[in-house]
Scaffold this motif. Structure first.
Motif, mmCIF file in Angstrom:
data_model
loop_
_atom_site.group_PDB
_atom_site.id
_atom_site.type_symbol
_atom_site.label_atom_id
_atom_site.label_comp_id
_atom_site.label_asym_id
_atom_site.label_seq_id
_atom_site.Cartn_x
_atom_site.Cartn_y
_atom_site.Cartn_z
ATOM 1 N N GLU A 28 -35.129 54.884 -13.351
ATOM 2 C CA GLU A 28 -35.213 53.925 -14.525
ATOM 3 C C GLU A 28 -36.453 53.319 -14.610
ATOM 4 N N GLN A 29 -37.465 53.779 -14.043
ATOM 5 C CA GLN A 29 -38.741 53.105 -14.184
ATOM 6 C C GLN A 29 -38.862 51.608 -13.866
ATOM 7 N N LEU A 30 -38.087 51.033 -12.955
ATOM 8 C CA LEU A 30 -38.033 49.952 -12.363
ATOM 9 C C LEU A 30 -39.065 49.639 -11.156
ATOM 10 N N ALA A 31 -39.365 50.546 -10.562
ATOM 11 C CA ALA A 31 -40.026 50.900 -9.422
ATOM 12 C C ALA A 31 -41.034 52.198 -9.481
ATOM 13 N N ALA A 32 -42.395 51.986 -9.143
ATOM 14 C CA ALA A 32 -42.955 53.204 -9.108
ATOM 15 C C ALA A 32 -42.716 53.987 -7.999
ATOM 16 N N CYS A 33 -42.534 53.444 -6.756
ATOM 17 C CA CYS A 33 -42.277 54.200 -5.321
ATOM 18 C C CYS A 33 -41.284 53.440 -4.596
ATOM 19 N N VAL A 34 -40.605 54.102 -3.814
ATOM 20 C CA VAL A 34 -39.688 53.331 -3.001
ATOM 21 C C VAL A 34 -39.751 54.301 -1.531
ATOM 22 N N SER A 35 -40.021 53.560 -0.616
ATOM 23 C CA SER A 35 -40.204 54.324 0.819
ATOM 24 C C SER A 35 -39.101 53.885 1.701
ATOM 25 N N LEU A 36 -38.415 54.708 2.233
ATOM 26 C CA LEU A 36 -37.221 54.454 3.049
ATOM 27 C C LEU A 36 -37.916 54.560 4.585
ATOM 28 N N LEU A 37 -37.348 53.409 5.312
ATOM 29 C CA LEU A 37 -37.719 53.503 6.689
ATOM 30 C C LEU A 37 -36.405 53.349 7.507
ATOM 31 N N PRO A 38 -36.313 54.502 8.064
ATOM 32 C CA PRO A 38 -34.849 54.693 8.956
ATOM 33 C C PRO A 38 -34.943 53.790 10.090
ATOM 34 N N MET A 40 -33.477 51.332 11.821
ATOM 35 C CA MET A 40 -33.851 49.969 11.906
ATOM 36 C C MET A 40 -32.505 49.163 12.175
ATOM 37 N N THR A 41 -32.724 48.328 13.310
ATOM 38 C CA THR A 41 -31.467 47.370 13.476
ATOM 39 C C THR A 41 -31.748 45.992 13.078
ATOM 40 N N SER A 42 -30.658 45.540 12.414
ATOM 41 C CA SER A 42 -30.771 44.021 12.023
ATOM 42 C C SER A 42 -29.765 43.192 12.609
ATOM 43 N N ILE A 43 -30.178 42.311 13.168
ATOM 44 C CA ILE A 43 -29.349 41.084 13.798
ATOM 45 C C ILE A 43 -29.370 39.862 12.977
ATOM 46 N N TYR A 44 -28.274 39.538 12.584
ATOM 47 C CA TYR A 44 -28.316 38.556 11.530
ATOM 48 C C TYR A 44 -26.900 37.776 11.759
ATOM 49 N N ARG A 45 -26.859 36.460 11.115
ATOM 50 C CA ARG A 45 -25.678 35.674 11.038
ATOM 51 C C ARG A 45 -24.993 35.904 9.735
ATOM 52 N N TRP A 46 -23.818 36.120 9.597
ATOM 53 C CA TRP A 46 -22.741 36.311 8.725
ATOM 54 C C TRP A 46 -21.577 35.807 8.820
ATOM 55 N N GLN A 47 -21.062 34.889 7.981
ATOM 56 C CA GLN A 47 -19.786 34.208 8.001
ATOM 57 C C GLN A 47 -19.627 33.635 9.404
ATOM 58 N N GLY A 48 -20.590 33.000 9.915
ATOM 59 C CA GLY A 48 -20.505 32.064 11.323
ATOM 60 C C GLY A 48 -20.569 32.987 12.440
ATOM 61 N N GLU A 49 -20.887 34.465 12.596
ATOM 62 C CA GLU A 49 -20.761 35.273 13.539
ATOM 63 C C GLU A 49 -22.168 36.097 13.575
ATOM 64 N N VAL A 50 -22.685 36.095 14.563
ATOM 65 C CA VAL A 50 -24.044 36.988 14.714
ATOM 66 C C VAL A 50 -23.580 38.630 14.748
ATOM 67 N N GLN A 51 -24.180 39.156 13.841
ATOM 68 C CA GLN A 51 -24.054 40.762 13.499
ATOM 69 C C GLN A 51 -24.931 41.583 13.945
ATOM 70 N N ARG A 52 -24.762 42.888 14.500
ATOM 71 C CA ARG A 52 -25.862 43.800 14.739
ATOM 72 C C ARG A 52 -25.562 44.965 14.133
ATOM 73 N N GLU A 53 -26.326 45.537 13.210
ATOM 74 C CA GLU A 53 -25.885 46.709 12.496
ATOM 75 C C GLU A 53 -27.158 47.624 12.494
ATOM 76 N N PRO A 54 -27.027 48.733 12.225
ATOM 77 C CA PRO A 54 -27.943 49.751 11.898
ATOM 78 C C PRO A 54 -28.357 49.614 10.159
ATOM 79 N N GLU A 55 -29.569 49.538 9.815
ATOM 80 C CA GLU A 55 -29.856 49.585 8.460
ATOM 81 C C GLU A 55 -31.065 50.480 7.990
ATOM 82 N N ILE A 56 -31.385 50.822 6.931
ATOM 83 C CA ILE A 56 -32.293 51.469 6.447
ATOM 84 C C ILE A 56 -33.343 50.509 5.463
ATOM 85 N N LEU A 57 -34.424 50.251 5.728
ATOM 86 C CA LEU A 57 -35.426 49.353 4.870
ATOM 87 C C LEU A 57 -35.847 49.969 3.711
ATOM 88 N N LEU A 58 -35.696 49.574 2.595
ATOM 89 C CA LEU A 58 -36.585 50.061 1.508
ATOM 90 C C LEU A 58 -37.758 49.335 1.200
#
Length: 109
Positions: A28-38, A40-58
């Motif tokens: 849709e020509q909103l981005a020239a390039c998107v690189s995927l970095l597989p 990855m683990t994110s540790i974050y607080r969500w709805q009062g609890e600490v979460q740990r989830e695998p993710e992919i970074l764009l």
């Protein structure tokens, strides 16, 4: 050099989602390039609890002019209730590369 270019960070829960978001933004020509970095683990607080989830970074390369439309599009198709989408200015880069970003993100009339 001006800072009319942006690098956006967006996390996705899996490869299929990451590919769908990346391909849509480029198609849709909103981005020239998107690189995927597989793998990855994110540790974050969500709805009062600490979460740990695998993710992919764009890593999304675009212009400042396209950030608002890009953010709206990500919001439409992302499965997270609150998707991560952070934009930082690109303050320097090879002129040919930056010109390429501009060319690839020109809206179709």
């Amino acid at each position: 050099m001006n800072a009319d270019y942006r690098l956006l960070f967006c996390t996705c829960p899996d490869r299929d989602t990451a590919l769908r978001v990346a391909e849509t933004l480029v198609n849709e020509q909103l981005a020239a390039c998107v690189s995927l970095l597989p793998d990855m683990t994110s540790i974050y607080r969500w709805q009062g609890e600490v979460q740990r989830e695998p993710e992919i970074l764009l890593l999304i390369k675009t212009t400042q002019e396209r950030v608002e439309a890009l953010a709206g599009r990500v919001g439409q198709m992302h499965p997270y209730q609150v998707p991560e989408l952070i934009a930082v200015p690109i303050v320097a880069g090879l002129p040919d590369y930056l010109n390429w970003i501009t060319t690839c993100t020109q809206p179709q009339d």
